[in-house]
Design an enzyme around this catalytic site. Structure first.
Site, short mmCIF file in Angstrom:
data_model
loop_
_atom_site.label_atom_id
_atom_site.label_comp_id
_atom_site.label_asym_id
_atom_site.label_seq_id
_atom_site.Cartn_x
_atom_site.Cartn_y
_atom_site.Cartn_z
N GLU A 138 -14.84 12.84 -7.26
CA GLU A 138 -15.11 11.80 -8.29
C GLU A 138 -14.45 10.56 -7.94
OE1 GLU A 138 -12.34 11.00 -10.31
OE2 GLU A 138 -11.08 12.37 -9.28
N ASN A 195 -9.66 5.78 -1.85
CA ASN A 195 -8.41 5.52 -2.31
C ASN A 195 -7.30 4.82 -1.42
OD1 ASN A 195 -9.50 6.44 -4.94
ND2 ASN A 195 -8.21 8.24 -4.94
N PHE A 237 -9.31 -5.58 -6.73
CA PHE A 237 -8.29 -4.90 -6.17
C PHE A 237 -7.36 -5.96 -5.37
CE2 PHE A 237 -7.86 -0.42 -7.71
CZ PHE A 237 -9.06 -0.36 -8.52
N GLY A 245 0.36 2.48 -9.24
CA GLY A 245 0.81 3.82 -9.95
C GLY A 245 -0.23 4.72 -10.13
N CYS A 248 -3.43 9.07 -8.78
CA CYS A 248 -4.30 9.16 -7.50
C CYS A 248 -3.74 8.42 -6.46
CB CYS A 248 -5.70 8.72 -7.97
SG CYS A 248 -6.54 9.81 -8.80
N LYS A 251 -0.47 9.69 -4.75
CA LYS A 251 -0.57 11.07 -4.60
C LYS A 251 -1.52 11.36 -3.06
CE LYS A 251 -3.26 13.87 -6.85
NZ LYS A 251 -4.56 14.46 -6.01
N ARG A 316 2.02 8.46 -15.45
CA ARG A 316 2.49 8.99 -14.08
C ARG A 316 2.66 8.15 -13.01
NH1 ARG A 316 -2.09 13.49 -13.93
NH2 ARG A 316 -3.38 11.95 -15.11
C1 UDX Z 1 -7.78 5.38 -9.31
C2 UDX Z 1 -9.36 4.89 -8.57
O1 UDX Z 1 -9.48 3.77 -8.70
C3 UDX Z 1 -10.23 5.83 -8.78
O2 UDX Z 1 -11.45 5.60 -7.88
C4 UDX Z 1 -9.76 7.30 -8.52
O3 UDX Z 1 -10.65 8.47 -8.76
C5 UDX Z 1 -8.41 7.64 -9.24
O4 UDX Z 1 -7.39 6.41 -8.93
P1 UDX Z 1 -6.93 5.05 -11.66
O5 UDX Z 1 -5.55 5.55 -11.12
O6 UDX Z 1 -7.42 5.20 -12.88
O7 UDX Z 1 -8.14 5.11 -10.60
O8 UDX Z 1 -6.45 3.33 -11.51
P2 UDX Z 1 -6.90 2.05 -10.99
O9 UDX Z 1 -7.52 1.12 -12.17
O10 UDX Z 1 -7.62 2.06 -9.69
O11 UDX Z 1 -5.52 1.24 -10.69
C6 UDX Z 1 -4.39 1.92 -9.88
C7 UDX Z 1 -3.01 1.28 -9.83
O12 UDX Z 1 -3.43 0.09 -9.03
C8 UDX Z 1 -2.83 0.79 -11.20
O13 UDX Z 1 -1.52 0.89 -11.34
C9 UDX Z 1 -3.18 -0.69 -11.39
O14 UDX Z 1 -2.18 -1.55 -12.01
C10 UDX Z 1 -2.82 -1.25 -9.85
N1 UDX Z 1 -3.83 -2.05 -9.40
C11 UDX Z 1 -5.26 -2.33 -9.41
C12 UDX Z 1 -3.11 -3.49 -8.86
O15 UDX Z 1 -1.94 -3.61 -8.82
N2 UDX Z 1 -3.89 -4.50 -8.65
C13 UDX Z 1 -5.06 -4.46 -8.64
O16 UDX Z 1 -6.03 -5.56 -8.08
C14 UDX Z 1 -5.95 -3.06 -9.10
#
Ligand code: UDX
Length: 406
Positions: A138, A195, A237, A245, A248, A251, A316
């Site tokens: 997923e 990821n 991103f 953080g 996902c 880890k 987390r």
């Molecule tokens: C992520 C993946 O996007 C998803 O596809 C996977 O299945 C699970 O992990 P998630 O952990 O819910 O999803 O959060 P995401 O929105 O991807 O953000 C992850 C981290 O990166 C957050 O701490 C967010 O603040 C940070 N981030 C994200 C940034 O610092 N800058 C960005 O441009 C995007």
């Protein structure tokens, strides 16, 4: 069609509920009785927009239990149990335990691994159990998890048993998404590569931010915008800030690194992405040390936001929590405000509003991008470290002179 889901954590409960929207009946299994009880009573155990509403709306299609026996007449069973890190490597025993428990009641079921598992895991499972295993990772993000499950960018299906692959394709047909049909190993690797790439993208822009800070006239937000307009780069991103953080990225990047090491490969780009991320909190600590010339014990730092991103109660691997612990370690007093986080940390003072948190602190650090922080009222004597670039300096012109670091 009846579908089994083993593991009713974040992704498991979201997948269960989302699939009822597509018309499926779900048998959800978890060994944790409290989760099963709560879901059976229509109460999700996590916060995710729309989850409770859909759980209530589709409750006739959902059955939750702690008893694997309830899977005995279910043909397709998702395994969505945790795959945590233990001593720097992925721990797969929950997956193996879940599949062997399924085998005891239904050895002809098709196992669909939805958890993030290292390449080779499905093959290993097939060898151990003799069951058919389809890899179907997923890609859901917290905060938009239901939407991401119902309308994914792509559906990745790995497996060698044609009829099982076709059945899983059919299962996801309602999403009208592009399907990537491939081997189990490729499907498993696509998840890690995706990821890791996103984590690299974030660390990349954070490094560009580091150099932009040194060059008068450079602003990483403008640089990221200019880069993102190139279709090959894309704008997503590229938001510089406190670093990544969540459950996902930290880890999965660590797991793929130690997996590669077992083959004698050093994934230096991913390794650097982790190092850059680990350094984000140090940088905040250094700014505080260099800007506030006082004994730490005389300074109160107000941390705004504890969750790893906005729109979730999940803390987390949150960079904010790491910051709070570092601040406490070196003797700062710490005030904290977060609208949703439930975590308890000894030694901090939780305050009820962002304003109170700022007013009662000498310095404020914006650590999570909660929308309410955009319109903060900040007294002129506060120094603000804005790790999410929330504040508009035009409406906070006083900060330009007093002290703003973004
Ligand atoms: C992520 C993946 O996007 C998803 O596809 C996977 O299945 C699970 O992990 P998630 O952990 O819910 O999803 O959060 P995401 O929105 O991807 O953000 C992850 C981290 O990166 C957050 O701490 C967010 O603040 C940070 N981030 C994200 C940034 O610092 N800058 C960005 O441009 C995007």
């Amino acid at each position: 069609m009846k579908i089994g889901i083993v593991g009713l954590g974040y992704i498991g409960s979201v997948t269960a509920v989302a699939l009822t929207e597509a018309g499926y009946e779900i048998v959800g299994i978890d060994i944790d009785e409290s989760k099963v009880k709560s879901l059976s009573n229509g109460e999700p155990t996590i916060f995710e927009p729309n989850l409770k509403e859909l759980l209530t709306k589709n409750k006739s299609k959902l059955f939750f239990s702690t008893d694997y026996d309830d899977l005995k007449d279910v043909q397709y069973i998702f395994v969505v149990v945790p795959t945590p890190n233990k001593d720097g490597s992925i721990y797969l025993e929950y997956v193996y335990d879940a599949v062997s428990s399924i085998k005891k009641v239904n050895k002809n079921a098709v196992i669909i691994t939805n958890s993030t598992v290292l390449p080779g895991t499905a093959r290993n499972l097939m060898e151990r159990t003799g069951m058919v295993v389809i890899s179907n990772p997923e890609f859901t993000k917290e905060g938009t998890a239901i939407e991401d499950t119902l309308h994914p960018d792509r559906v990745v299906i790995g497996g060698s048993e044609k009829s099982a692959v076709d059945a899983v394709k059919k299962l996801w047909e309602f999403t009208h998404s592009i399907m990537v049909e491939t081997t189990n190993e490729n499907a498993e690797m696509i998840k890690y590569a995706s990821n890791s790439f996103l984590a690299v993208k974030i660390s990349f822009i954070n490094e560009i931010a580091n150099i932009c800070e040194m060059v008068p006239g450079c602003d990483v937000e403008v640089v990221a915008k200019g880069m993102g307009l190139d279709k090959r780069i894309a704008p997503y991103f590229l938001k510089a800030g406190i670093g990544f953080g969540g459950s996902c990225f930290p880890k999965d990047t660590t797991a793929i690194l130690s997996f590669a090491r077992s083959f004698g490969e050093d994934l230096s780009i991913i390794k650097s992405a982790i190092e850059v991320n680990n350094d984000r909190v140090n940088r905040i600590m250094n700014i505080l040390k260099n800007k506030i010339h006082k004994d730490n014990s005389e300074v109160t730092v107000g941390v705004l936001g504890m969750t790893f991103k906005a729109g979730t109660d999940d803390t987390r691997e949150s960079q904010s929590i790491k910051l709070i612990r570092s601040l406490l370690d070196v003797g700062y007093k710490v005030n904290v405000y977060d609208p949703m986080a439930k975590i308890r940390i000894d030694g901090i003072t939780r305050l009820n509003t962002a304003k109170e948190c700022i007013d009662k602190s000498d310095v404020a650090v914006i650590a999570t991008e909660w929308p309410e922080f955009k319109n903060l009222e900040i007294n002129t004597d506060k120094f603000v470290i804005d790790m999410r670039r929330m504040l508009d300096l035009n409406s906070h012109s006083n900060l330009k002179t007093v002290g703003y670091y973004g």
